[in-house]
Design an enzyme around this catalytic site. Structure first.
Site, PDB file in Angstrom:
ATOM      1  CB  SER A  89      -0.892   0.022   1.239  1.00  0.00           C
ATOM      2  OG  SER A  89      -0.138   0.331   2.408  1.00  0.00           O
ATOM      3  CG  ASP A  90       1.191   5.941  -1.225  1.00  0.00           C
ATOM      4  OD1 ASP A  90       2.159   6.109  -0.443  1.00  0.00           O
ATOM      5  OD2 ASP A  90       0.952   6.711  -2.168  1.00  0.00           O
ATOM      6  CD1 TRP A  91       4.847   5.684   4.924  1.00  0.00           C
ATOM      7  CD2 TRP A  91       4.653   4.327   3.166  1.00  0.00           C
ATOM      8  NE1 TRP A  91       5.971   4.877   4.880  1.00  0.00           N
ATOM      9  CE2 TRP A  91       5.870   4.035   3.815  1.00  0.00           C
ATOM     10  CE3 TRP A  91       4.312   3.586   2.042  1.00  0.00           C
ATOM     11  CZ2 TRP A  91       6.753   3.050   3.381  1.00  0.00           C
ATOM     12  CZ3 TRP A  91       5.191   2.587   1.599  1.00  0.00           C
ATOM     13  CH2 TRP A  91       6.392   2.333   2.266  1.00  0.00           C
ATOM     14  N   GLY A 103      -2.463   3.937   3.097  1.00  0.00           N
ATOM     15  CA  GLY A 103      -3.388   3.822   1.983  1.00  0.00           C
ATOM     16  C   GLY A 103      -4.209   2.554   1.956  1.00  0.00           C
TER      17      GLY A 103
END
Length: 817
Positions: free
Chosen positions: A225-227, A229
């Site tokens: 995931s993005d941070w 996210g």
């Protein structure tokens, strides 16, 4: 450890140990499992450097390379691959194993705040360069993490908005760089986007992560995931998200253990996710890496030289009335807000603490001698008031009301802070603390000063005990700090030159946002008026040549917010007009992350677009201006005459910037130059355009279509000759169009290109191979090359394609996904 041992290793792991590897332990790493000898996987942000484990502000110094759009402008696969290899060394210097890069989202609009970080408006140019970057990086044992998958073409409400894109547009435009990264680059990592795609968060979109990425494309690397996210437990794991970042776990950990026990997540699915993470750890060496974690600044001469060379090759010469390269003699007026300030990178997670910054003035002074130069600032282009610099003493409190005695005191180097993870020497909870910062400020001028303050959290600023800027009492979410901070609050104060004033800033964490950020920034400035422009015009009139350095900076071109428009900020247009009126031999050097409107274009002698070329910015720009290097860049994005010409500009807010949680890609496949072709709009400068200091001629197009009917492939050859008087390079570009399309298709689409460098008078034959996908469109759920005629056009920009050839096939050809 051999790959065949991973199953055995998995068999030895407890459920809790397996689950532990599917979430970060902290902001940048996974937990180690000492019992089994499993090391710690560490990642670091990119893509124009390797920041390491530090904050977005400060930290161990790193090499700053040209940003994504600058690499896009090089059109040079070999150079981008070389940069990938250099970045691998940078990642290793920060004790990490994977780089969170490259960024390959498409330039859908001209106002996306993150366009600077991405390569291009075109999927093939983006895909070619991304594959080269990944190959260069991973050849050195460092994993790439291509991002953001998928539909992140705007920074507005990006953590919640749904990008609504039809499958054809996804397949033909937005997914191609990711597809190539998997199939050709064999990327070891993919990062999901914050946004939803067609109503489902990318981090839990099973069609995207499993059906397309793994089953159709064959991705074997991990998906993270993005941070902050990811937003669920079973949904993300079952959909195909291996890794939740950052740590400590939010939706995994004990919640995932329970989900496996109840059957919400099948044991086999969990095993697949953990096996993928272990395989990537093995590829990067993290599995057996038990070294002490050490970061160091690795300022290499070869990296300096590479960055300088790449910066020059990225520079695009947009206009030249014969004034460039500069002559060996004559007085030069160096003017503008970017003349003595080195604009080397954009803002957001791509920013880092560079080894150094070379400004254009410094580069020219080294190349020509400072005695030939005069200087005037002329105008400002900052978005926020200039940062307060100098030491701040910071007291930390283990509460949010600054009460009691501080639990820790430290010093920071300026008036900004980005708090994450380890705050106040670990003596405060990073999500629940307050701080008081003190600084002595000596005024450099007498008069009214603007004091600016913004924060993710609550903040207020006092000057000699008087509240001047209040971002506490009525804090409202705005566009700073990745949309987690308020907009800048401005207060006015009268100061006297030479007098010292006490600046006190108070901060407290507020309601936690999506990204869990605590941050603040303070600045102080004195507005420049017409007198500064007049002074610049005066020195321009006294010089033989005037060079105006204008554009934007990382406050404008930044992750977290889109641009309000594409005019030059502040009074820079007015400055250029005044200088050009005073001296017709005026050169404009732009530094931006994308197009700008140029109402003064006809009144200046030359225009260069230098982007944000990294720490060697001033030297690279000086090399091009003096002719020590040629301007090797070609536009990776169309420059429109005006903002409303661009594909995403619409009276319908649902198309851009979005409405009611949705942004609809109504233009479909007609983005970039395809849009301008469809609507008959003449751009200011077309996609692929760029001048050289020499001239080239293209001739003798030929097509080998012997296999076109059998498998849809063909090869186009063209002769390229340098007809000028000095060495140089050009980019041969090939576009394909279907003569009588079954589906509505663009008039032409870039399908192949070659960067060609030749000595004066030299010639060569360039081969441009085309596979079946170069002719195919996505039709009824699959790729199909339709029966009928096709035209290939060859030239040096989307608007300059003098050579053409025809092909024809008798039958449809269906291709695998």
């Amino acid at each position: 450890m051999a790959l065949t041992d991973l199953d055995a290793l998995l068999n030895q792991m407890t459920l809790e140990e397996q689950v532990s590897l599917l979430s970060g332990e902290d902001f940048w790493s996974l937990p180690e499992i000492k019992r089994l000898g499993i090391g710690k996987l560490r990642v670091t942000d990119g893509p124009n450097g390797a920041r390491g484990g530090g904050s977005l502000i400060g930290g161990v110094k790193s090499a700053s390379f040209p940003v994504g759009i600058a690499l896009g402008a090089t059109w040079n696969r070999d150079l981008v691959s070389e940069i990938g290899g250099a970045l691998a060394a940078e990642v290793k210097s920060k004790g990490a194993h994977m780089l969170l890069a490259p960024t390959v989202n498409i330039h859908r609009s001209v106002t996306n705040g993150r366009n600077f970080e991405c390569y291009s408006e075109d999927p093939i140019l983006t895909a070619e360069l991304a594959t080269a970057y990944i190959t260069g990086l991973q050849a050195e044992g460092v994993g790439a993490t291509i991002k953001h998958f998928a539909g992140n073409e705007s920074e507005i409400e990006r953590t919640t908005i749904s990008s609504d894109v039809d499958e054809r547009a996804l397949r033909e435009v937005y997914l191609i760089p990711f597809e190539w990264a998997v199939k050709k680059g064999e990327t070891w990592g993919v990062m999901t986007a914050y946004n939803k795609l067609n109503g489902t968060f990318a981090s839990e979109n099973e069609w995207l992560l499993t059906t397309v990425l793994r089953e159709q494309w064959g991705h074997e690397g991990l998906v993270m995931s993005d941070w902050f996210g990811s937003h669920s437990t079973a949904e993300t794991v079952n959909a195909g998200l291996d890794l939740e970042m950052p740590g400590p776990p939010r939706d995994r950990g004990e919640a995932l253990v329970e989900a496996v026990k109840t059957g919400a997540v099948p044991e086999q699915t969990l095993r697949e996710r953990v096996g993928t993470v272990l395989a990537v750890m093995q590829r990067t060496g993290a599995l057996d890496d038990h070294r002490e974690f050490i970061e160091h600044a690795d300022d290499r001469e070869e990296h300096r030289a590479l960055i300088r060379r790449a910066g020059a090759e990225a520079t695009v010469l947009l206009k030249n009335d014969g004034i460039l390269p500069l002559t060996a003699t004559g007085k030069i007026a160096v003017i503008g807000p970017n003349a003595k300030t080195a604009q080397i990178m954009g803002g957001g997670s791509a920013q880092l603490n560079p080894h150094y910054r070379i400004s254009p003035f410094e580069g020219l002074a080294t190349a020509l001698g400072e005695g030939r130069l005069s200087y005037a600032h002329g105008a400002t282009n900052y978005r926020y008031e200039p940062l307060l610099t100098g030491a701040f003493e910071v007291d930390y409190f283990a509460n949010t009301d600054l009460s009691g005695e501080p639990v820790h005191t430290e010093t920071q180097e300026d008036g900004q802070a980005f708090w994450a993870g380890y705050v106040g020497a670990g003596k405060v909870d990073p999500k629940h603390f307050s701080a008081r910062m003190r600084h002595r400020y000596e005024a450099q001028q007498t008069g009214a000063h603007r004091v600016g303050l913004f924060s993710a959290g609550l903040s207020r600023l006092y000057v000699d005990g008087v509240l001047v800027a209040d971002a506490w009492s009525h804090w409202t979410a705005g566009h700073t700090f990745f949309e987690q901070g308020c907009d800048e609050v401005i207060g006015m104060v009268d100061l006297e030159k030479g007098k010292s004033y006490e600046i006190v800033i108070e901060f407290a964490t507020g309601q936690e946002g999506t990204l869990g950020i605590a941050a603040m920034r303070s600045g102080i400035g004195v507005p420049l008026g017409r007198e500064a422009i007049d002074a610049a015009a005066e020195i321009a009139g006294e010089a033989d040549t005037a060079i105006v350095f204008v554009g934007r900076n990382g406050e404008w071109d930044s992750e977290g917010s889109d641009l309000p428009d594409i005019t030059l900020p502040g009074r820079q247009d007015e400055l250029i007009e005044a200088v050009a009126s005073a001296n017709p031999r005026t050169i404009v050097v732009l530094q931006t992350g994308g197009p700008v409107e140029m109402p003064w274009l006809e009144r200046v002698s030359a225009v260069l677009e230098a982007w944000y070329p990294g720490q060697e910015a001033g030297n690279a720009i000086a090399d091009v201006l003096t002719g020590a290097a040629e301007p090797g860049g070609r536009l990776p994005q169309t420059f429109p005459v005006k903002w409303l010409d661009n594909p995403a500009h619409s009276q319908n807010r649902e198309v851009y910037p979005g409405q009611d949680g949705h942004v609809r890609y109504a233009e479909g496949v007609f983005i970039g130059y395809r849009h301008y072709d469809k609507h008959g709009i003449a751009p200011l400068f077309p996609f692929g355009f760029g001048l050289s200091y020499t001239q080239f001629a293209l001739s003798d197009p030929a097509v080998d279509e012997t296999r076109f009917e059998a498998d849809g492939s063909a090869t186009v050859s063209v002769t390229v000759e340098n007809t000028g008087s000095r060495p140089g390079s050009t980019v041969v570009q090939l576009y394909v169009g279907e003569d009588t399309p079954v589906l509505e298709r663009p008039e032409k689409e870039l399908k192949a290109f070659a960067k060609v460098r030749l000595d004066a008078g030299a010639r060569t034959v360039v081969q441009l191979p085309l596979d079946a996908r170069a002719f195919a469109s996505f039709d009824k759920g699959g790729w199909r090359v339709h029966a009928g005629g096709y035209t290939v056009r060859v030239g040096t920009s989307a608007a300059d394609l003098p050579l053409s050839a025809a092909l024809h096939r008798d039958s449809n050809l269906d291709l695998p996904l």
